[in-house]
Design an enzyme around this catalytic site. Structure first.
Site, PDB file in Angstrom:
ATOM      1  N   GLY A  17      43.225  29.154  44.576  1.00 14.26           N
ATOM      2  CA  GLY A  17      42.139  30.151  44.858  1.00 14.26           C
ATOM      3  C   GLY A  17      40.654  29.872  44.515  1.00 14.26           C
ATOM      4  N   GLY A  20      33.491  34.196  43.932  1.00 16.37           N
ATOM      5  CA  GLY A  20      32.103  34.069  43.935  1.00 16.37           C
ATOM      6  C   GLY A  20      31.733  33.118  42.585  1.00 16.37           C
ATOM      7  N   MET A  21      32.486  32.817  41.446  1.00 16.30           N
ATOM      8  CA  MET A  21      31.948  32.531  40.232  1.00 16.30           C
ATOM      9  C   MET A  21      32.851  30.932  39.924  1.00 16.30           C
ATOM     10  SD  MET A  21      31.264  35.336  37.753  1.00 16.30           S
ATOM     11  CE  MET A  21      31.188  33.987  36.393  1.00 16.30           C
ATOM     12  N   ASP A 132      35.102  45.640  37.981  1.00 18.78           N
ATOM     13  CA  ASP A 132      35.593  45.006  39.230  1.00 18.78           C
ATOM     14  C   ASP A 132      36.824  45.254  39.791  1.00 18.78           C
ATOM     15  OD1 ASP A 132      34.566  43.821  41.600  1.00 18.78           O
ATOM     16  OD2 ASP A 132      34.992  41.747  40.665  1.00 18.78           O
TER      17      ASP A 132
END
Length: 516
Positions: A17, A20-21, A132
């Site tokens: 996977g 964004g980070m 989130d």
């Protein structure tokens, strides 16, 4: 990085996977002979101290959470790159399920919602807000269990100065943002409840509650758009679902469920056929709505008709065109998109929408309406002025935020200073109370830092100790030593000693037992 050995212990396998980070790899824990998931901060971000700090905060926030509905964090390290070691979950994300396009049965949808809320209730009780919640962060295991993951932007509720950026640098996915997150305000546990409501709405109806062409236009919808009842889209849904989602998706945080447990209780009632006692909050009429109501009766009839399209399904309008979403556009661009309609323009101050941009539209975007019918646009005149309340000094930080929000202002920064006042009490306001400033502006609050007793940390796991310190408001200073008589990974010394008092924001030093 395949076959790299992180921390002398975790051998990386294939990437499973990316986000964004960080990138996520399956890995072998060579010490315990088990498979784990390792999240490694992307190399381009590892050079940025702010991203490293956020990444480190993820480990600290999540390490103290031990719940079957939360993906467990086992370990963390920073060499040769910052990484977090997590439970390896076999299954798929809720996003994968939604993208299949298959409708989720009501019973299963409620079970998914209950699983998410049970995990959030646990984390909220420990002062951790996820911030989130979205389908990509919800795992469905092969056994059908629900697990919440990625507390990457979680923060302790006690982090009094924490706010999101107010410049549309939106954290998280726009379709699941709470109104306060979209506006750059503080996100608390009720923000998680709103995001869960968005997610559950999509699972039940097949579409998110608000849509738009850009993240900004979607964010505007969260702030000012009218929610279409789920039963309008799926008429076979029970009435209780409409009530639950109307409360969870209330624009004002105080009108929502005030805990995950309360929403969890109502989901259980709907699933078991019980009647709900929860009521939908009444929407107060704003200055803008009063102005719209004052328009000609012909337009009023058009608005009422549009309202009927929203409030109940209309089988005879399916072939009519949908009104495009023009919120956030200039007047010229909006009228170009609405050339098939009779456009009436009015203006009003709005602290949330930039000058000369469309602040709202009626009928709402995606409403089906006959060509040639009326559309009312409200163009922002900018924020206007606001007066700083005179009674902020002496309030709690929470009450001060609410008082400022009520007059269209926000807290831009808090400064904690030593004081014998109760922790979080407002001591000074800048600019001065009574001052007139531009609506939407930020106000600096000086608050009492208070003094907190240093907890006992010796003998507990170092990651857990750091979590306790962060949640208590202390900075952490960690050093390593080795004592062969003590287990590896625990705290063997601390300074100051447990039981002494320390001003919030000061450092507490822990010595972690690490083998040479």
């Amino acid at each position: 990085m395949i076959n790299s050995l992180l921390g002398g212990r975790y051998r990386l396998g294939e990437m499973i996977g990316t986000g964004g980070m960080a990138d996520v790899y399956i890995a072998e824990d060579t010490r315990l002979a088990r498979q784990v998931a390792v999240k490694v901060l992307r190399s381009d971000l590892a050079r940025d101290p702010s991203f490293v700090a956020r990444f480190r905060k993820e480990a600290l926030a999540a390490a103290g959470l031990n719940h079957p509905g939360i993906v467990a964090v086992y370990d963390s390290g920073e060499e040769p790159a910052p990484y977090i070691v997590m439970e390896l979950v076999s299954g798929h994300t809720l996003r994968d399920l939604i993208h299949k396009g298959e409708r989720v049965p009501l019973k299963r949808a409620l079970e998914i919602g209950e699983g998410i809320l049970a995990a959030l209730e646990y984390s909220h009780e420990r002062g951790i807000v996820h911030r989130d919640i979205k389908p990509a962060n919800i795992m469905i295991t092969d056994q059908g269990d629900v697990k919440v993951m990625d507390f990457g932007i979680a923060r302790a509720l006690a982090d009094l100065g924490a706010t999101l950026t107010s410049t549309w640098n939106i954290v998280g996915t726009a379709q699941y943002l709470s109104p306060e997150q979209a506006l750059g305000e503080v996100a608390d546990l009720r923000s998680d409840i709103y995001s869960t409501g968005c997610l559950l709405y999509e699972v039940l109806t097949g579409k998110p509650p608000f849509t738009g062409d850009t993240p900004v236009s979607i964010a505007y919808q969260h702030v000012s758009g009218v929610l279409i009842a789920p039963s309008v889209i799926q008429p076979d849904l029970p009435e209780g679902v409409d009530v639950i989602l109307a409360v969870a998706l209330a624009k004002k945080a105080e009108d929502r469920y005030q805990s995950a447990g309360l929403m969890l209780d109502d989901l259980f009632k709907v699933g078991t056929g019980q009647a709900l006692t929860t009521t939908i909050p009444k929407i107060k009429i704003s200055r803008r709505k009063v102005l719209i109501a004052a328009l000609s009766s012909v337009l009023a009839v058009g608005v009422i008709g549009a309202g009927l399209f929203i409030s109940r399904p209309a089988t005879d309008t399916n072939n009519l065109p949908q009104i495009p979403n023009v919120v956030g556009l200039t007047q010229a661009d909006a009228q170009a998109l609405l050339q098939d309609y009779v456009v009436t323009v009015q203006r009003s101050h709005d602290a949330r929408i930039p000058l000369d941009r469309v602040a709202s539209q009626i009928p709402l975007a995606t409403t089906r309406a006959q060509k040639g019918s009326g559309v009312v646009l409200t163009i922002s005149d900018g924020p206007g002025d606001a007066i700083i309340p005179a009674d902020l000094v002496g309030m709690s930080l929470i009450d001060a935020r609410a008082a400022l929000s009520a007059v269209g202002l926000v807290v831009s920064r808090t400064e904690a200073v030593p004081s014998d006042e109760v922790l979080g009490t407002v001591l000074k306001v800048t600019p001065d109370p009574g001052s007139t400033i531009t609506a939407g502006s930020g106000v600096v609050l000086q608050i009492a830092s208070g003094e907190v007793e240093v907890p006992l940390l010796i003998g507990i796991d170092a990651i857990q100790a750091k979590t306790i310190l962060v949640q208590a408001g202390f900075l952490v200073n960690e050093i390593d030593a080795y004592d062969a008589s003590q287990p590896v990974g625990i705290v063997i010394r601390q300074a100051p000693d447990a039981g002494t008092t320390q001003i919030i924001g000061k450092s507490v030093t822990i010595t972690t037992n690490k083998a040479p």
